[in-house]
Write a protein that holds these residues in place. Sequence first.
Motif, short mmCIF file in Angstrom:
data_model
loop_
_atom_site.label_atom_id
_atom_site.label_comp_id
_atom_site.label_asym_id
_atom_site.label_seq_id
_atom_site.Cartn_x
_atom_site.Cartn_y
_atom_site.Cartn_z
N SER A 96 -15.29 -1.05 -1.20
CA SER A 96 -14.68 -2.10 -2.22
C SER A 96 -15.40 -2.13 -3.56
O SER A 96 -14.55 -1.83 -4.66
N VAL A 106 -6.83 -0.35 -4.29
CA VAL A 106 -5.25 -0.58 -4.27
C VAL A 106 -5.02 -1.97 -4.52
O VAL A 106 -4.05 -2.24 -4.81
N ASP A 107 -5.73 -2.83 -4.16
CA ASP A 107 -5.70 -4.36 -4.41
C ASP A 107 -6.23 -4.94 -5.62
O ASP A 107 -5.91 -6.05 -5.80
N GLN A 128 5.22 -6.87 -5.69
CA GLN A 128 4.47 -6.46 -4.74
C GLN A 128 3.41 -7.54 -4.35
O GLN A 128 2.44 -7.52 -3.24
N PHE A 131 3.25 -8.81 -0.82
CA PHE A 131 2.89 -8.38 0.38
C PHE A 131 1.37 -8.43 0.51
O PHE A 131 0.59 -8.67 -0.46
N PRO A 133 -2.58 -7.90 0.87
CA PRO A 133 -3.58 -6.96 0.56
C PRO A 133 -3.76 -5.63 1.64
O PRO A 133 -3.72 -6.17 2.90
N THR A 134 -3.81 -4.50 1.15
CA THR A 134 -3.89 -3.25 1.83
C THR A 134 -5.43 -3.29 2.57
O THR A 134 -5.60 -3.06 3.58
N GLY A 135 -6.14 -3.27 1.58
CA GLY A 135 -7.54 -2.73 1.98
C GLY A 135 -8.46 -4.00 1.79
O GLY A 135 -9.42 -3.86 2.59
N LYS A 139 -5.73 -9.65 -3.32
CA LYS A 139 -5.04 -8.81 -4.15
C LYS A 139 -5.23 -9.58 -5.76
O LYS A 139 -5.29 -10.90 -5.62
#
Length: 591
Positions: A96, A106-107, A128, A131, A133-135, A139
């Motif tokens: 990270s 990505v976040d 966005q 949504f 956070p992806t990873g 975010k």
Amino acid sequence: MSDNLFGDLPSAAGPAGAQAPVVLARKWRPRQFAAVVGQDHVVKALQHALTSKRLHHAYLFTGARGVGKTTLARIFAKALNCETGVVAEPCGQCSSCQEIDAGRFVDYIEIDAASNRGVGEIQQLLEQARFAPTGGRFKVYVIDEVHMLSGHAFNAMLKTLEEPPVDVKFVLATTDPQKIPVTVLSRCLQFNLKNLRREPLVAHLAYVLNQESVASEPRALEALARAAQGSVRDGLSLTDQAIAYGGGSVSFEAVSSMLGLVGREALVELADAIAKGDAAAAMALGEQLLGNGALASAVLDDLARLYHEVIVQSVIGRQPEDGATDESVRRLCESISPEQAQLYYQICTLGRRDLGLAPDESTGFEMVLLRLLAFKPELVWSKGPARAAALRAPSPQRSLAGMTSPVPPKATTPSGVAATGVTPSARPNHPVSSSASSASSASSVSAVPLSSLSAETWPALMKKLPLSGLSRQFAQQSSFEGLDPVKSNCLLVRAPIEALNEPSLIARVTDALTAQLGQAVSLRVTVGQPEGPTAAAKDAAKAQALQKRAEESIANSPLVQAIIKEFDATIVPGSIRWIGPEPEDLEEPKT
Ligand SMILES: [Zn+2]
């Protein structure tokens, strides 16, 4: 700054063939809180929030460009998303941390509002945010130069700020918080990043260059830090340029040539010529400076700085905190008064501002020099001996804005007053007039006929007496009522208060009068409001007339009017005083 025709700094990186710049600003951009320079107050607060898990959903970082707003935002994002947990200091090793550093996380979304200011971009961005956070854990949206957003874009953002998703953090950064709607401001936790002071910036540059094994001169780093104006990033970029320009090292010579700086000696010489009113020398020196490649803006900046040093040195008697005052400044202090330096300073800064309006740089610069030579504050403040006295005794109360005049040091009573017959003037600010002293020395030879005494002549007689303290008050406040019709050589005098009718005091006045009149006299005092004129009343009337004269001469002076017009100056009410010798044509005050 941006509209300055001539620019502040040369953009050229240096002579061809110099080694490639190492891009210090990027390389030394802090990746950890511990590496951030000069923003301890913000770092501490953020770390405290992180360790206590009391996180706000929106932060606003304000501060000048290059002080580290987005750098801090990035470190903060790492601390929020570090795989070791929400920590006070991100590890910098986990994926990270590394991805955020590399701009691949990505976040972590960093946008520049200066180029994405429309409502469309912001809405898309905020879509966005809904949504998860992806990873990462959070975010993190960083919006740089957020004040550039349009009104609609702010409104769109406001909705999200009002009901923020739990795993979204906003970090807004701006150089201009005034332009942010208060509705947005009120939903952000605000941190003001400071401009870095010169000293820590110099230390930081020295540290970086040491780590990079690049030789440098302290004076060169001083100059670079000064040009960076508190911005670490600018300081490092300039240092990059200086390394390239100097062929691998940072020398003062290379830096001053790169920045178009002016040599200290040349600058002092110029200030000297201006102070002396030597127009020919000043113009020649100015031409020479520009001919040597100095920028007019840099010369005026440095000249203004020099005058600042002069003012600080002569008013407070110490050197400015971040300036190196040398012997030359002390010498300048003797020929330039603080008021003069104030005026010069203002002419330099205004002239610097108006350079962009001049037909060309050298014309603009010459006009500033001519203006410096044209304004001679002495004409306004005072003339002759009082001016010299004022220069010898600088007083901190003097200020240009108030057009306040210096009060000359009190004239000390000459020693041996009684023996010579010279008496101190009633107003200690003014020299004893020669007519008074010659009259009194004559009087010690021949006796003054008492019949010549009158209520009208009494105040002048009283002022000649060498008295002090209460007996002086008696001389000032008493009035003459006549001669005692019965007792010879006895003067009838009125004093306003009982305290002045005290035997030892009367005895002192009687002795002084006896000496002054050349014959033995006695006094009979009655207490009551004086009916005839008193010395005090005459003094007050005279002071009033002088004050009126002073105010008239200030109001009618074309030079003062010019200064008021030129600098948008105002005269502080009550700040005008008459100094220097009083005018001979001052009308005799009536009482
Ligand atoms: Zn980490």
